[in-house]
Design a protein around this motif. Structure first.
Motif, PDB file in Angstrom:
ATOM      1  N   ASP A 108      59.080  17.090 -20.881  1.00 11.60           N
ATOM      2  CA  ASP A 108      57.914  16.231 -21.065  1.00 11.60           C
ATOM      3  C   ASP A 108      56.639  17.013 -20.758  1.00 11.60           C
ATOM      4  OD1 ASP A 108      57.080  15.983 -18.302  1.00 11.60           O
ATOM      5  OD2 ASP A 108      58.598  14.455 -18.008  1.00 11.60           O
ATOM      6  N   ILE A 109      55.526  16.459 -21.194  1.00 14.16           N
ATOM      7  CA  ILE A 109      54.239  17.157 -21.105  1.00 14.16           C
ATOM      8  C   ILE A 109      53.835  17.418 -19.662  1.00 14.16           C
ATOM      9  CG2 ILE A 109      51.774  16.934 -21.595  1.00 14.16           C
ATOM     10  CD1 ILE A 109      52.550  15.626 -24.253  1.00 14.16           C
ATOM     11  N   LYS A 110      54.040  16.446 -18.781  1.00  9.33           N
ATOM     12  CA  LYS A 110      53.641  16.635 -17.383  1.00  9.33           C
ATOM     13  C   LYS A 110      54.412  17.800 -16.743  1.00  9.33           C
ATOM     14  CE  LYS A 110      52.208  13.526 -14.594  1.00  9.33           C
ATOM     15  NZ  LYS A 110      52.048  12.402 -13.697  1.00  9.33           N
ATOM     16  N   LYS A 111      55.695  17.905 -17.044  1.00  8.38           N
ATOM     17  CA  LYS A 111      56.471  19.033 -16.517  1.00  8.38           C
ATOM     18  C   LYS A 111      55.949  20.353 -17.088  1.00  8.38           C
ATOM     19  CE  LYS A 111      60.882  16.808 -15.530  1.00  8.38           C
ATOM     20  NZ  LYS A 111      62.311  16.734 -15.895  1.00  8.38           N
ATOM     21  N   ALA A 112      55.624  20.342 -18.366  1.00  8.79           N
ATOM     22  CA  ALA A 112      55.104  21.552 -19.010  1.00  8.79           C
ATOM     23  C   ALA A 112      53.805  21.998 -18.352  1.00  8.79           C
ATOM     24  CB  ALA A 112      54.891  21.306 -20.497  1.00  8.79           C
ATOM     25  N   LEU A 113      52.914  21.043 -18.121  1.00  7.87           N
ATOM     26  CA  LEU A 113      51.633  21.377 -17.493  1.00  7.87           C
ATOM     27  C   LEU A 113      51.825  21.818 -16.045  1.00  7.87           C
ATOM     28  CD1 LEU A 113      49.486  18.474 -18.968  1.00  7.87           C
ATOM     29  CD2 LEU A 113      49.520  20.874 -19.699  1.00  7.87           C
ATOM     30  N   GLY A 114      52.752  21.176 -15.345  1.00  6.72           N
ATOM     31  CA  GLY A 114      53.055  21.580 -13.971  1.00  6.72           C
ATOM     32  C   GLY A 114      53.600  22.998 -13.924  1.00  6.72           C
ATOM     33  N   LEU A 115      54.413  23.348 -14.903  1.00 11.32           N
ATOM     34  CA  LEU A 115      54.927  24.711 -14.993  1.00 11.32           C
ATOM     35  C   LEU A 115      53.787  25.691 -15.251  1.00 11.32           C
ATOM     36  CD1 LEU A 115      57.357  26.581 -14.963  1.00 11.32           C
ATOM     37  CD2 LEU A 115      57.693  26.070 -17.375  1.00 11.32           C
ATOM     38  N   GLY A 116      52.829  25.279 -16.069  1.00 13.68           N
ATOM     39  CA  GLY A 116      51.658  26.122 -16.316  1.00 13.68           C
ATOM     40  C   GLY A 116      50.889  26.404 -15.040  1.00 13.68           C
ATOM     41  N   VAL A 117      50.723  25.392 -14.187  1.00 10.32           N
ATOM     42  CA  VAL A 117      50.060  25.583 -12.894  1.00 10.32           C
ATOM     43  C   VAL A 117      50.829  26.608 -12.062  1.00 10.32           C
ATOM     44  CG1 VAL A 117      49.467  24.490 -10.686  1.00 10.32           C
ATOM     45  CG2 VAL A 117      49.003  23.286 -12.821  1.00 10.32           C
ATOM     46  N   ALA A 118      52.144  26.444 -12.009  1.00  8.49           N
ATOM     47  CA  ALA A 118      52.980  27.353 -11.209  1.00  8.49           C
ATOM     48  C   ALA A 118      52.905  28.784 -11.723  1.00  8.49           C
ATOM     49  CB  ALA A 118      54.429  26.859 -11.205  1.00  8.49           C
ATOM     50  N   VAL A 119      52.918  28.949 -13.042  1.00  9.07           N
ATOM     51  CA  VAL A 119      52.852  30.288 -13.642  1.00  9.07           C
ATOM     52  C   VAL A 119      51.531  30.960 -13.274  1.00  9.07           C
ATOM     53  CG1 VAL A 119      52.589  31.486 -15.856  1.00  9.07           C
ATOM     54  CG2 VAL A 119      54.471  29.884 -15.523  1.00  9.07           C
ATOM     55  N   GLU A 120      50.434  30.233 -13.404  1.00 12.63           N
ATOM     56  CA  GLU A 120      49.125  30.808 -13.073  1.00 12.63           C
ATOM     57  C   GLU A 120      49.027  31.133 -11.583  1.00 12.63           C
ATOM     58  OE1 GLU A 120      47.003  31.892 -15.194  1.00 12.63           O
ATOM     59  OE2 GLU A 120      47.786  30.931 -16.984  1.00 12.63           O
ATOM     60  N   GLU A 121      49.576  30.271 -10.745  1.00  8.25           N
ATOM     61  CA  GLU A 121      49.538  30.503  -9.302  1.00  8.25           C
ATOM     62  C   GLU A 121      50.299  31.775  -8.923  1.00  8.25           C
ATOM     63  OE1 GLU A 121      51.437  27.850  -6.003  1.00  8.25           O
ATOM     64  OE2 GLU A 121      49.506  26.995  -6.623  1.00  8.25           O
ATOM     65  N   GLU A 149      39.749  34.828 -13.493  1.00  2.33           N
ATOM     66  CA  GLU A 149      40.072  34.162 -14.748  1.00  2.33           C
ATOM     67  C   GLU A 149      41.372  33.370 -14.620  1.00  2.33           C
ATOM     68  OE1 GLU A 149      39.901  37.102 -17.874  1.00  2.33           O
ATOM     69  OE2 GLU A 149      37.728  37.300 -17.674  1.00  2.33           O
ATOM     70  N   GLU A 150      42.359  33.945 -13.941  1.00  2.00           N
ATOM     71  CA  GLU A 150      43.627  33.242 -13.738  1.00  2.00           C
ATOM     72  C   GLU A 150      43.420  31.980 -12.895  1.00  2.00           C
ATOM     73  OE1 GLU A 150      46.289  33.931 -15.376  1.00  2.00           O
ATOM     74  OE2 GLU A 150      46.027  36.005 -15.983  1.00  2.00           O
ATOM     75  N   LYS A 151      42.518  32.033 -11.927  1.00  2.00           N
ATOM     76  CA  LYS A 151      42.200  30.846 -11.123  1.00  2.00           C
ATOM     77  C   LYS A 151      41.596  29.752 -12.005  1.00  2.00           C
ATOM     78  CE  LYS A 151      41.592  33.106  -6.649  1.00  2.00           C
ATOM     79  NZ  LYS A 151      40.630  33.495  -5.597  1.00  2.00           N
ATOM     80  N   LYS A 152      40.777  30.141 -12.961  1.00  2.00           N
ATOM     81  CA  LYS A 152      40.203  29.162 -13.899  1.00  2.00           C
ATOM     82  C   LYS A 152      41.296  28.564 -14.777  1.00  2.00           C
ATOM     83  CE  LYS A 152      35.651  31.310 -14.004  1.00  2.00           C
ATOM     84  NZ  LYS A 152      34.727  32.152 -14.759  1.00  2.00           N
ATOM     85  N   HIS A 153      42.256  29.384 -15.162  1.00  2.00           N
ATOM     86  CA  HIS A 153      43.369  28.880 -15.972  1.00  2.00           C
ATOM     87  C   HIS A 153      44.174  27.858 -15.179  1.00  2.00           C
ATOM     88  CE1 HIS A 153      43.355  33.011 -18.234  1.00  2.00           C
ATOM     89  NE2 HIS A 153      42.259  32.314 -18.444  1.00  2.00           N
ATOM     90  N   LYS A 154      44.440  28.172 -13.922  1.00  2.00           N
ATOM     91  CA  LYS A 154      45.177  27.238 -13.058  1.00  2.00           C
ATOM     92  C   LYS A 154      44.408  25.920 -12.943  1.00  2.00           C
ATOM     93  CE  LYS A 154      46.824  26.536  -8.396  1.00  2.00           C
ATOM     94  NZ  LYS A 154      46.459  26.779  -7.036  1.00  2.00           N
ATOM     95  N   ALA A 155      43.105  26.006 -12.731  1.00  3.25           N
ATOM     96  CA  ALA A 155      42.272  24.803 -12.615  1.00  3.25           C
ATOM     97  C   ALA A 155      42.306  23.994 -13.913  1.00  3.25           C
ATOM     98  CB  ALA A 155      40.841  25.184 -12.250  1.00  3.25           C
ATOM     99  N   LEU A 156      42.356  24.682 -15.045  1.00  2.00           N
ATOM    100  CA  LEU A 156      42.431  23.993 -16.331  1.00  2.00           C
ATOM    101  C   LEU A 156      43.731  23.194 -16.428  1.00  2.00           C
ATOM    102  CD1 LEU A 156      41.382  23.435 -19.188  1.00  2.00           C
ATOM    103  CD2 LEU A 156      42.400  25.597 -19.888  1.00  2.00           C
ATOM    104  N   PHE A 157      44.841  23.821 -16.053  1.00  2.00           N
ATOM    105  CA  PHE A 157      46.118  23.100 -16.052  1.00  2.00           C
ATOM    106  C   PHE A 157      46.066  21.908 -15.100  1.00  2.00           C
ATOM    107  CE2 PHE A 157      48.330  26.817 -17.969  1.00  2.00           C
ATOM    108  CZ  PHE A 157      49.025  26.131 -18.951  1.00  2.00           C
TER     109      PHE A 157
END
Length: 167
Positions: A108-121, A149-157
């Motif tokens: 699901d989308i929420k899991k996908a976005l949560g994974l994006g946060v984890a990847v950026e972190e 830039e990676e911190k901005k990506h995390k914030a975007l997620f």
């Protein structure tokens, strides 16, 4: 490099190695965002943001590859990227056989976005380790820019995760 208590410990790391690993992280990130884009293809809000992040990863990869090219002009590189990277688990994607396997686990989308946060972190943490273990000041500054830039990506997620459409 070695692991201690499941933490990556870098004991001797030079700019060449830093740029090799960073290039691999960015290549994996590109593949991750391409797969994530397929998962989120029916949602215009997230699709545009993932496309932006994909372009950012490509920009970072180009930056690291250019640095590798410049460094290799001045020093001999006795190891191919695969020699260094196949023995190292940098803790971002290596727990999965490949990125496609990883994204199939997202249902699901929420899991996908949560994974994006984890990847950026995890990317941020790795780049901070790199920055702290290279000696050249210009390299530290360059890596610091990528970290921001990676911190901005995390914030975007994180902002995407907090959208009302998911609640």
């Amino acid at each position: 490099m070695r692991k201690k208590n499941n933490e990556l410990i870098i004991t001797d790391f030079n700019e060449l190695e830093a740029y090799k690993v960073a290039s691999k992280i960015e290549q994996d990130g590109i593949e991750f965002y391409q797969e994530l884009s397929k998962t989120l293809k029916n949602n215009k809000v997230t699709q545009d943001k993932i496309s932006f992040l994909l372009q950012e990863e490509k920009k970072h990869l180009k930056f690291f590859q250019e640095r590798l090219f410049e460094i290799r002009k001045n020093i001999e590189d006795n190891f191919e990227e695969d020699d260094l990277l196949k023995y190292m688990d940098y803790g971002i994607f290596n727990t999965f056989k490949d990125i496609a396997t990883l994204t199939k686990k997202i249902d699901d989308i929420k899991k996908a976005l949560g994974l994006g946060v984890a990847v950026e972190e995890k990317s941020i943490k790795f780049y901070e380790i790199c920055k702290n273990n290279v000696s050249a000041q210009n390299t530290k500054k360059e890596i610091d820019k990528i970290i921001e830039e990676e911190k901005k990506h995390k914030a975007l997620f994180e902002s995407l995760l907090n959208l009302e459409i998911w609640k």
